[in-house]
Design an enzyme around this catalytic site. Sequence first.
Site, PDB file in Angstrom:
ATOM      1  N   GLY A  12       0.697  -1.340  -0.028  1.00  0.00           N
ATOM      2  CA  GLY A  12       0.074   0.166   0.026  1.00  0.00           C
ATOM      3  C   GLY A  12       0.861   1.229  -0.066  1.00  0.00           C
ATOM      4  CB  SER A  13       4.263   2.319  -0.896  1.00  0.00           C
ATOM      5  OG  SER A  13       4.254   1.813  -2.203  1.00  0.00           O
ATOM      6  CE  LYS A  65     -12.901 -12.077 -10.360  1.00  0.00           C
ATOM      7  NZ  LYS A  65     -11.592 -11.517 -11.407  1.00  0.00           N
ATOM      8  CG  MET A  90      -1.424  -8.194  -6.727  1.00  0.00           C
ATOM      9  SD  MET A  90      -1.144  -7.134  -7.933  1.00  0.00           S
ATOM     10  CE  MET A  90       0.631  -8.005  -8.485  1.00  0.00           C
ATOM     11  NE  ARG A  91      -8.980 -11.060  -5.591  1.00  0.00           N
ATOM     12  CZ  ARG A  91      -8.827 -12.375  -5.309  1.00  0.00           C
ATOM     13  NH1 ARG A  91      -9.426 -13.261  -6.132  1.00  0.00           N
ATOM     14  NH2 ARG A  91      -8.018 -13.076  -4.433  1.00  0.00           N
ATOM     15  CG  HIS A 109       0.985  -3.235 -15.262  1.00  0.00           C
ATOM     16  ND1 HIS A 109       0.943  -4.567 -14.348  1.00  0.00           N
ATOM     17  CD2 HIS A 109       2.243  -3.804 -15.891  1.00  0.00           C
ATOM     18  CE1 HIS A 109       1.560  -5.561 -14.987  1.00  0.00           C
ATOM     19  NE2 HIS A 109       2.302  -4.894 -15.833  1.00  0.00           N
TER      20      HIS A 109
HETATM   21  C1  GAR Z   1       3.244  -1.233  -7.620  1.00  0.00           C
HETATM   22  O1  GAR Z   1       4.368  -1.356  -8.067  1.00  0.00           O
HETATM   23  C2  GAR Z   1       2.121  -1.313  -8.752  1.00  0.00           C
HETATM   24  O2  GAR Z   1       2.654  -0.814 -10.111  1.00  0.00           O
HETATM   25  C3  GAR Z   1       1.890  -3.032  -8.905  1.00  0.00           C
HETATM   26  O3  GAR Z   1       1.880  -3.454  -7.571  1.00  0.00           O
HETATM   27  C4  GAR Z   1       2.723  -2.502  -6.782  1.00  0.00           C
HETATM   28  C5  GAR Z   1       2.034  -2.103  -5.498  1.00  0.00           C
HETATM   29  O4  GAR Z   1       2.783  -1.706  -4.737  1.00  0.00           O
HETATM   30  N1  GAR Z   1       0.927  -3.624  -9.720  1.00  0.00           N
HETATM   31  C6  GAR Z   1       0.814  -4.318 -10.358  1.00  0.00           C
HETATM   32  O5  GAR Z   1       1.578  -5.244 -10.652  1.00  0.00           O
HETATM   33  C7  GAR Z   1      -0.640  -4.522 -11.087  1.00  0.00           C
HETATM   34  N2  GAR Z   1      -0.498  -5.742 -11.936  1.00  0.00           N
HETATM   35  P1  GAR Z   1       2.309  -0.915  -3.288  1.00  0.00           P
HETATM   36  O6  GAR Z   1       1.486  -1.946  -2.642  1.00  0.00           O
HETATM   37  O7  GAR Z   1       3.515  -0.509  -2.421  1.00  0.00           O
HETATM   38  O8  GAR Z   1       1.467   0.292  -3.764  1.00  0.00           O
END
Ligand code: GAR
Length: 193
Positions: A12-13, A65, A90-91, A109
């Site tokens: 969740g950053s 779903k 991630m879904r 992404h």
């Molecule tokens: C981020 O880097 C985002 O781009 C990626 O997950 C990470 C979440 O980081 N998203 C994907 O890969 C989507 N397919 P965070 O939890 O620190 O925000």
Amino acid sequence: MKRIAIFASGTGSNFEEIVKASRTGIISGTVALLVCDKPGALVVEKARALGIDTFVFSPKDYQSKVEFENHILEKLSSFNVDLIALAGYMRLIGETLLREFSGRIINLHPSLLPKYPGKDAVGQALAADETETGITVHFVDEGMDTGPIIDQVKIKIYPNDNYDSLAKRIHEIEHEFFPKVIERVLGGLVNGD
Ligand code: GAR
């Protein structure tokens, strides 16, 4: 003021940075709700610390779903959500949410789509010996990271980069980039229809 729901599954950053951006005026909307499909994910603690309402669920508690997305829809409606921003959710989004929020779901992404969709985009780019990767924000459709691209940033991969150094650089750039794109989408400067 437009109301945003952030969907996230992990650390969740980006969620945290979007909340900060809404509180410092970089984003003119407000973060109304966190939706998280992983009870125990760090992002849930972050939301509570920041005073953001949460809807946390386990997909395994539902028959399908359609059923859990209907439950999400109820929450989105009770919080009057205008825009959904996926920040590490991630879904795949299903037809139930897509139908109701057509053109109003965006995803962050960590690659230059259409290259390296799906999981571990950072690892995929490194394994392919790329000298460049990036970040994409796009409207969500029924595919895996396939919807219309709103904006992208290129990021160099240096010979001495490893997974951690590259992932850290990508995150730092995401933290600035995603809030700015959210603001543009809110302002209607970019139209997903
Ligand atoms: C981020 O880097 C985002 O781009 C990626 O997950 C990470 C979440 O980081 N998203 C994907 O890969 C989507 N397919 P965070 O939890 O620190 O925000």
